[in-house]
Design a protein around this motif. Structure first.
Motif, PDB file in Angstrom:
ATOM      1  N   HIS A 147      20.992 -73.420  86.659  1.00  0.00           N
ATOM      2  CA  HIS A 147      20.039 -72.539  85.861  1.00  0.00           C
ATOM      3  C   HIS A 147      20.531 -72.424  84.419  1.00  0.00           C
ATOM      4  N   ASP A 148      21.042 -73.471  84.041  1.00  0.00           N
ATOM      5  CA  ASP A 148      21.678 -73.609  82.682  1.00  0.00           C
ATOM      6  C   ASP A 148      21.030 -74.852  82.008  1.00  0.00           C
ATOM      7  N   CYS A 149      19.604 -74.799  81.920  1.00  0.00           N
ATOM      8  CA  CYS A 149      19.077 -75.745  81.367  1.00  0.00           C
ATOM      9  C   CYS A 149      18.570 -75.882  79.862  1.00  0.00           C
ATOM     10  N   PRO A 150      19.085 -76.611  79.011  1.00  0.00           N
ATOM     11  CA  PRO A 150      18.922 -76.582  77.611  1.00  0.00           C
ATOM     12  C   PRO A 150      17.494 -77.253  77.409  1.00  0.00           C
ATOM     13  N   HIS A 151      17.204 -77.290  76.178  1.00  0.00           N
ATOM     14  CA  HIS A 151      16.248 -78.315  75.631  1.00  0.00           C
ATOM     15  C   HIS A 151      16.507 -79.664  75.872  1.00  0.00           C
ATOM     16  N   TRP A 174      26.096 -71.764  72.551  1.00  0.00           N
ATOM     17  CA  TRP A 174      27.399 -71.364  71.853  1.00  0.00           C
ATOM     18  C   TRP A 174      27.065 -71.222  70.300  1.00  0.00           C
ATOM     19  N   VAL A 175      26.379 -71.817  69.563  1.00  0.00           N
ATOM     20  CA  VAL A 175      26.457 -71.701  68.459  1.00  0.00           C
ATOM     21  C   VAL A 175      26.034 -70.443  67.948  1.00  0.00           C
ATOM     22  N   GLU A 176      25.267 -69.621  68.515  1.00  0.00           N
ATOM     23  CA  GLU A 176      24.643 -68.264  68.499  1.00  0.00           C
ATOM     24  C   GLU A 176      26.013 -67.441  68.976  1.00  0.00           C
ATOM     25  N   LYS A 177      26.276 -67.693  70.024  1.00  0.00           N
ATOM     26  CA  LYS A 177      27.308 -66.839  70.638  1.00  0.00           C
ATOM     27  C   LYS A 177      28.696 -66.794  69.846  1.00  0.00           C
ATOM     28  N   TYR A 178      29.034 -67.816  69.306  1.00  0.00           N
ATOM     29  CA  TYR A 178      30.229 -67.887  68.244  1.00  0.00           C
ATOM     30  C   TYR A 178      29.880 -67.551  66.800  1.00  0.00           C
ATOM     31  N   ARG A 179      28.694 -67.598  66.580  1.00  0.00           N
ATOM     32  CA  ARG A 179      28.468 -67.184  65.056  1.00  0.00           C
ATOM     33  C   ARG A 179      29.276 -65.858  64.404  1.00  0.00           C
ATOM     34  N   LEU A 221      38.990 -75.234  69.513  1.00  0.00           N
ATOM     35  CA  LEU A 221      39.825 -74.806  70.270  1.00  0.00           C
ATOM     36  C   LEU A 221      39.828 -73.354  70.934  1.00  0.00           C
ATOM     37  N   TYR A 222      39.340 -72.502  69.736  1.00  0.00           N
ATOM     38  CA  TYR A 222      39.181 -71.330  70.385  1.00  0.00           C
ATOM     39  C   TYR A 222      38.022 -71.025  71.175  1.00  0.00           C
ATOM     40  N   ILE A 223      37.127 -71.835  71.127  1.00  0.00           N
ATOM     41  CA  ILE A 223      35.684 -71.851  71.975  1.00  0.00           C
ATOM     42  C   ILE A 223      36.124 -72.448  73.299  1.00  0.00           C
ATOM     43  N   CYS A 224      36.964 -73.423  73.318  1.00  0.00           N
ATOM     44  CA  CYS A 224      37.308 -73.921  74.397  1.00  0.00           C
ATOM     45  C   CYS A 224      38.055 -73.112  75.253  1.00  0.00           C
ATOM     46  N   LYS A 225      38.878 -72.306  74.677  1.00  0.00           N
ATOM     47  CA  LYS A 225      39.707 -71.389  75.384  1.00  0.00           C
ATOM     48  C   LYS A 225      38.808 -70.230  76.022  1.00  0.00           C
ATOM     49  N   GLU A 226      37.648 -69.642  75.049  1.00  0.00           N
ATOM     50  CA  GLU A 226      36.876 -68.585  75.560  1.00  0.00           C
ATOM     51  C   GLU A 226      36.006 -69.171  76.991  1.00  0.00           C
ATOM     52  N   GLU A 227      35.640 -70.491  76.854  1.00  0.00           N
ATOM     53  CA  GLU A 227      34.599 -70.887  77.753  1.00  0.00           C
ATOM     54  C   GLU A 227      35.383 -71.591  78.907  1.00  0.00           C
ATOM     55  N   THR A 253      27.495 -78.026  69.233  1.00  0.00           N
ATOM     56  CA  THR A 253      26.509 -78.411  70.007  1.00  0.00           C
ATOM     57  C   THR A 253      27.045 -79.390  71.168  1.00  0.00           C
ATOM     58  N   TYR A 254      27.794 -80.540  70.388  1.00  0.00           N
ATOM     59  CA  TYR A 254      28.018 -81.560  71.215  1.00  0.00           C
ATOM     60  C   TYR A 254      28.851 -81.239  72.443  1.00  0.00           C
ATOM     61  N   LEU A 255      29.779 -80.187  71.969  1.00  0.00           N
ATOM     62  CA  LEU A 255      30.789 -79.710  73.103  1.00  0.00           C
ATOM     63  C   LEU A 255      29.815 -79.087  74.219  1.00  0.00           C
ATOM     64  N   GLN A 256      29.135 -78.292  73.779  1.00  0.00           N
ATOM     65  CA  GLN A 256      28.242 -77.663  74.875  1.00  0.00           C
ATOM     66  C   GLN A 256      27.497 -78.508  75.701  1.00  0.00           C
ATOM     67  N   SER A 257      26.779 -79.504  75.123  1.00  0.00           N
ATOM     68  CA  SER A 257      26.243 -80.481  75.755  1.00  0.00           C
ATOM     69  C   SER A 257      27.138 -80.892  76.661  1.00  0.00           C
ATOM     70  N   ALA A 258      28.436 -81.473  76.116  1.00  0.00           N
ATOM     71  CA  ALA A 258      29.038 -82.503  77.370  1.00  0.00           C
ATOM     72  C   ALA A 258      29.755 -81.305  78.515  1.00  0.00           C
ATOM     73  N   ALA A 259      29.735 -80.062  78.069  1.00  0.00           N
ATOM     74  CA  ALA A 259      30.375 -79.225  79.017  1.00  0.00           C
ATOM     75  C   ALA A 259      29.229 -79.106  80.063  1.00  0.00           C
ATOM     76  N   ARG A 260      28.079 -79.053  79.726  1.00  0.00           N
ATOM     77  CA  ARG A 260      26.929 -78.965  80.705  1.00  0.00           C
ATOM     78  C   ARG A 260      26.638 -79.988  81.584  1.00  0.00           C
ATOM     79  N   LEU A 261      26.824 -81.224  80.934  1.00  0.00           N
ATOM     80  CA  LEU A 261      26.732 -82.425  81.727  1.00  0.00           C
ATOM     81  C   LEU A 261      27.683 -82.626  82.692  1.00  0.00           C
ATOM     82  N   PHE A 262      29.059 -82.651  82.223  1.00  0.00           N
ATOM     83  CA  PHE A 262      30.103 -83.306  82.850  1.00  0.00           C
ATOM     84  C   PHE A 262      31.213 -82.249  83.391  1.00  0.00           C
ATOM     85  N   GLY A 263      30.778 -80.898  83.140  1.00  0.00           N
ATOM     86  CA  GLY A 263      31.808 -79.964  83.584  1.00  0.00           C
ATOM     87  C   GLY A 263      32.769 -79.694  82.682  1.00  0.00           C
TER      88      GLY A 263
END
Lengths: 354, 342
Positions: free
Chosen positions: A32-36, B11-16, B184-190, B215-225
């Motif tokens: 449930h974590d689908c981005p654009h 995450w961009v919004e979350k850690y603004r 690194l801060y975001i990595c630790k939080e997530e 954004t890259y970090l989040q995309s990679a985290a979503r795709l590859f765990g």
């Protein structure tokens, strides 16, 4: 039903070519974590197939019950109001459209209509708040203004609405949009993969498919899976059982362009140019996109030319294609390319043979 | 506008950063704005600089800190490129908002609440010149009750009369250390594991743009765990792998046009963005040692032209082929210009 549609994978699990991407997408949806998403890659690589399978994964079989609608909108733009018409393909949970069809008014489509759609939040039977998916095709053809307006829309309504963008070249999508999406590159399947798919279809249809013949189809298809399957089916109609040496008929328009190429090579004169113009018009009338004509023509010419001329010709092809994009009438620029080629080739012949 | 599930929030919004003092690496701006928070006085501001350096963040943070959540809605107007911003909007919406008078200085719930409103114009460089001109008078007439914050990437696209009415602040690209510490801060939080190689790849590919890095970090985290390698980051960022650039360059060096043409065809079929390829090809060629300066200049010139053509929407295959052809000519020292041009 054409084999292309019949054997299109319906779910992410059945995808044969881009299995790794499909599994990653599946993971995204199930969490449930689908981005654009932004899918990009050459045509016939399987972008649309993946998108349809993804929608099915999200919403179940309901996503396949689509209806085609020709909707009209009235957009209020300051002092005047603009009427827009656009064909959409929609199910209960998703809407698919090609905003670039609206031409120079695509900005209004993006600003008003998508905004409006994104605002309507669907609620499913269990009272859960769901989200809608908007599939936008050909985003690379959107004007710059439209792309700019899209970026804010994406952020503002990201809670209710997911965008799935689909395009051929991601160079033409602005950085701002690319950075807001999860970019998924869909590469064209390799020849071995195409052979594999053809063998699979052959088996399902109960056909004997000689490996050499399959390899030849794959080679002719230029790494375009859709084309490979279509020509496979054509061959089946023409002659069965298959033989290794069976001819694979090229597309009519390709043959036609190859004819034009040999015409130009044979004679360089205003008279010949006039004849070629007729043939070019014929192609354009039959809805062959001008840049495809130019590219194919270049391909045919490069096959016949001496190495020293190739650099020059490919420079001019790029030059006139760029001009074509800036201008209005494609025929002028294709014809200019032909004329340029004739003049270059003629002076080459004079310099070489006197 | 609460998101469906917490994790869907970018995450961009979350850690603004929520407060001006948390904004990294922009000391001058932070100093001026902290002063504003104490005294309540504030000039018109113009923030400019490359993307992802914290311009919007700063503007929103100061507005929030000045007015607090209660008054924020009535005191701050935020406009950006997706809201229609033609001359009509300037004449009506902005003017109406600017004209409204506000109460005198009264502190509320610990927020300073100075007696003016703020209009934030994000992405101001995409405003038309007419619209900018229409703003000039509005800015002066209502300067008692309204402050304007302009945010843009290119200061040259803001007309001079507007720019001269504002205090200008340039936002610097972030340095590698600051970016790394934030990542690194975001990595630790997530709860994400990112090795040193991945971290350095991330700062190279994002080129000082923190938003892009996150954004890259989040995309990679979503795709590859939760365990991310530098290869995963490259695949989500759309960067062309170094081997591919290498093999194209090698084909160019061979001087064989047909071989290079095949290589270009393959490249297009793989679906990589050509604009990205041009950038990386440029870097590769500039750094190459056994190419003379003259050859480099010749290739770079063509790269520039091709990039312009791509922006105009020209065909990717033809443009890349053009570049490759010139590269071959330059590397093989063929004469410039065309022998048979009619």
């Amino acid at each position: 039903m054409l084999w292309v549609d019949k054997y299109r994978p319906k779910t992410l699990d059945h995808v044969m070519v881009h299995n790794d991407i499909a599994q990653n997408l599946k993971k995204l949806v199930t969490e449930h974590d689908c981005p654009h998403l932004l899918f990009y890659g050459p045509s016939g690589a399987g972008k649309k197939t993946l998108i349809m399978a993804l929608l099915r994964q999200m919403f179940g079989p309901g996503a396949e019950k689509v209806k085609v609608e020709n909707r009209a909108w009235k957009v209020d733009a300051g002092s005047r109001s603009i009427d827009l018409e656009l064909t959409t393909l929609s199910s209960a949970n998703h809407i698919e459209m090609t905003p670039s069809d609206a031409g120079f008014q695509d900005r209004y489509i993006v600003q008003e209509i998508i905004k409006e759609m994104a605002k309507n939040r669907p609620i499913d039977t269990k009272g859960k708040k769901g989200f809608k998916v908007l599939v936008l095709n050909d985003v690379d053809k959107l004007s710059r203004e439209a792309q700019h307006s899209l970026r804010r829309t994406m952020e503002k309504y990201s809670a209710y609405c997911r965008l799935i963008l689909c395009c051929n070249s991601s160079s033409r999508v602005t950085e701002a949009i690319r950075s807001r999406c999860l970019n998924v590159r869909i590469n064209a399947p390799s020849q071995e993969q195409i052979v594999e798919v053809l063998q699979f279809i052959g088996k399902k249809e109960g056909l004997q498919l000689p490996p050499n013949f399959a390899a030849r189809i794959a080679e002719k298809s230029n790494r375009n899976l859709r084309r490979a399957i279509l020509s496979f089916e054509t061959c089946r109609v023409q002659q069965y059982p298959f033989t290794d040496k069976q001819t694979i008929s090229p597309m009519d328009w390709e043959e036609y362009i190859s004819e034009i190429a040999s015409d130009i090579m044979k004679e360089q004169s205003p008279k010949r140019l006039f004849q070629v113009r007729g043939k070019l018009y014929e192609l354009l009338i039959n809805c062959i996109p001008p840049e495809i004509i130019l590219k194919r023509l270049l391909y045919e010419l490069l096959r016949k030319l001496d190495a020293e001329l190739k650099h020059e010709i490919c420079h001019w092809a790029a030059y006139y294609e760029h001009r074509m994009r800036l201008g209005q009438k494609a025929i002028f620029h294709i014809e200019a390319f032909v004329a340029k080629f004739m003049s270059v080739y003629k002076s080459f012949l004079i310099a070489t043979f006197g | 506008m609460a998101p469906i599930i917490q994790s869907t929030q970018p995450w961009v919004e979350k850690y603004r950063p929520k407060q001006v003092k948390d904004v990294a690496h922009q000391e001058e701006v932070v100093r001026v704005l902290t002063n504003t928070l104490e005294t309540g006085s504030c000039p018109h501001m113009l923030f400019y600089g490359p993307p992802g350096t914290g311009k919007t963040t700063t503007a929103l943070a100061i507005a929030h800190q000045l007015f607090g959540p209660e008054l924020y809605k009535s005191r701050v107007l935020e406009l950006n490129a997706s809201d229609d911003r033609g001359i009509n909007v300037v004449r009506t919406k902005i003017k109406d908002f600017a004209a409204v008078a506000v109460g005198t200085n009264q502190k509320k719930n610990g927020y300073p609440c100075p007696p003016y409103k703020i209009i934030v114009l994000d992405e101001a460089d995409s405003m038309t010149e007419d619209a900018q001109n229409a703003l000039r008078r509005t800015m002066e007439t209502y300067s008692k009750v309204t402050r304007f914050f302009f945010i843009c990437n290119y200061i040259s696209r803001i007309i001079e009369p507007l720019a001269s009415r504002c205090a200008k602040f340039r936002f610097k690209p972030l340095t590698e250390e600051i970016m790394s510490s934030r990542i690194l801060y975001i990595c630790k939080e997530e709860g994400i594991y990112l090795d040193a190689e991945g971290l350095s790849t991330l700062s190279t590919i994002s080129q000082g743009d923190l938003r892009r890095a996150i954004t890259y970090l989040q995309s990679a985290a979503r795709l590859f765990g939760s365990s991310i390698s530098s290869k995963d980051l490259i695949s989500v960022s759309g960067i062309v792998p170094a081997e591919v650039v290498e093999s194209l360059l090698k084909a160019c060096k061979s001087g064989n046009f047909d071989l290079a043409n095949k290589e270009v065809n393959n490249f297009i079929a793989e679906g990589y963005p050509v604009s990205q390829m041009l950038t990386q090809l440029f870097e590769a060629i500039v750094e190459e040692n056994d190419i003379s300066d003259e050859q480099k200049a010749r290739i770079s010139k063509k790269l520039g032209e091709a990039d312009k053509c791509l922006v105009d929407g020209a065909d990717e295959y033809l443009q890349l082929l053009g570049v490759v052809s010139i590269t071959i000519q330059a590397l093989c020292n063929m004469p410039e210009g065309f022998a048979y041009e009619g």
